[in-house]
Design an enzyme around this catalytic site. Structure first.
Site, PDB file in Angstrom:
ATOM      1  N   ASN A 172       0.833  -1.200   0.000  1.00 48.05           N
ATOM      2  CA  ASN A 172       0.000   0.000   0.000  1.00 48.05           C
ATOM      3  C   ASN A 172       0.868   1.250   0.000  1.00 48.05           C
ATOM      4  O   ASN A 172       1.990   1.239   0.494  1.00 48.05           O
ATOM      5  CB  ASN A 172      -0.909   0.015   1.235  1.00 48.05           C
ATOM      6  CG  ASN A 172      -1.896  -1.125   1.222  1.00 48.05           C
ATOM      7  OD1 ASN A 172      -2.624  -1.318   0.262  1.00 48.05           O
ATOM      8  ND2 ASN A 172      -1.921  -1.909   2.295  1.00 48.05           N
ATOM      9  N   GLN A 174      -1.584   3.294   3.345  1.00 46.77           N
ATOM     10  CA  GLN A 174      -0.509   2.700   4.129  1.00 46.77           C
ATOM     11  C   GLN A 174      -0.616   3.175   5.577  1.00 46.77           C
ATOM     12  O   GLN A 174      -0.177   4.266   5.918  1.00 46.77           O
ATOM     13  CB  GLN A 174       0.841   3.101   3.514  1.00 46.77           C
ATOM     14  CG  GLN A 174       2.022   2.434   4.141  1.00 46.77           C
ATOM     15  CD  GLN A 174       3.326   2.922   3.540  1.00 46.77           C
ATOM     16  OE1 GLN A 174       3.361   3.848   2.739  1.00 46.77           O
ATOM     17  NE2 GLN A 174       4.409   2.307   3.959  1.00 46.77           N
ATOM     18  N   HIS A 210       6.264  -2.426   3.510  1.00 48.59           N
ATOM     19  CA  HIS A 210       5.883  -3.799   3.838  1.00 48.59           C
ATOM     20  C   HIS A 210       4.995  -4.381   2.750  1.00 48.59           C
ATOM     21  O   HIS A 210       4.353  -3.654   2.009  1.00 48.59           O
ATOM     22  CB  HIS A 210       5.181  -3.875   5.203  1.00 48.59           C
ATOM     23  CG  HIS A 210       3.909  -3.095   5.297  1.00 48.59           C
ATOM     24  ND1 HIS A 210       3.884  -1.715   5.428  1.00 48.59           N
ATOM     25  CD2 HIS A 210       2.616  -3.492   5.277  1.00 48.59           C
ATOM     26  CE1 HIS A 210       2.629  -1.305   5.492  1.00 48.59           C
ATOM     27  NE2 HIS A 210       1.831  -2.367   5.388  1.00 48.59           N
ATOM     28  N   HIS A 266       2.113  -7.535   2.023  1.00 49.26           N
ATOM     29  CA  HIS A 266       1.191  -8.523   2.577  1.00 49.26           C
ATOM     30  C   HIS A 266       1.133  -9.700   1.607  1.00 49.26           C
ATOM     31  O   HIS A 266       0.965  -9.494   0.403  1.00 49.26           O
ATOM     32  CB  HIS A 266      -0.222  -7.945   2.712  1.00 49.26           C
ATOM     33  CG  HIS A 266      -0.304  -6.759   3.611  1.00 49.26           C
ATOM     34  ND1 HIS A 266      -0.585  -6.862   4.951  1.00 49.26           N
ATOM     35  CD2 HIS A 266      -0.149  -5.429   3.353  1.00 49.26           C
ATOM     36  CE1 HIS A 266      -0.606  -5.656   5.485  1.00 49.26           C
ATOM     37  NE2 HIS A 266      -0.331  -4.767   4.538  1.00 49.26           N
TER      38      HIS A 266
END
Length: 110
Positions: free
Chosen positions: A88, A93, A99, A101
Site C-alpha cells: 500500500n 498505508q 511492507h 502482505h
C-alpha cells in the site's frame, strides 16, 4: 496506531510475532491482526517509509525483500493453491514502513 508499527513494535521486540522466514535484513511473519485466513507480512529490518521512497542504495535490500516475498508467496500458493501479494502507498498505508502482505482466502469479517 503508531506511525511505524514495524520499527516501534515488531523489530523492537515489544510485540512478539510468529515468524515465517527471516534473513539478515528481512522479516516475514504472521500478521498480528489478520484480515485474511492466511495473512503474512514481509518487512525490511531497515526503516524505509514506503516503496516510493526507496533510494538507489536500497536496491540490494529490495531484491532481498522481494526474494523473501517470492519464497513466502510460493509456500502459501503450494499450500493453499492461490495467494495475493499487496503493498500500500499514501493514505492506504497505515504504518509508514515499507511492507508487503502475502494473503490467501476471503477477507475475514470484522
Amino acid at each position: 496506531m503508531t506511525e511505524d508499527f514495524y520499527c516501534e513494535e515488531v523489530l523492537s521486540g515489544k510485540t512478539k510475532v510468529n515468524k515465517v522466514l527471516e534473513t539478515d535484513h528481512v522479516l516475514a511473519y504472521y500478521h498480528t491482526k489478520p484480515f485474511y485466513p492466511v495473512h503474512i507480512v514481509a518487512i525490511p529490518k531497515k526503516h524505509i517509509p514506503s516503496l516510493i521512497t526507496l533510494e538507489e542504495d536500497d536496491n540490494d535490500l529490495l531484491l532481498e525483500l522481494l526474494g523473501v516475498v517470492k519464497e513466502v508467496a510460493s509456500m502459501v500458493t503450494k499450500e493453499k493453491g492461490t495467494c495475493r501479494v499487496i503493498t500500500n502507498l499514501g493514505t492506504y498505508q497505515d504504518s509508514k514502513h515499507l511492507h508487503w502482505h502475502i494473503v490467501s482466502g476471503k477477507p475475514l469479517k470484522s
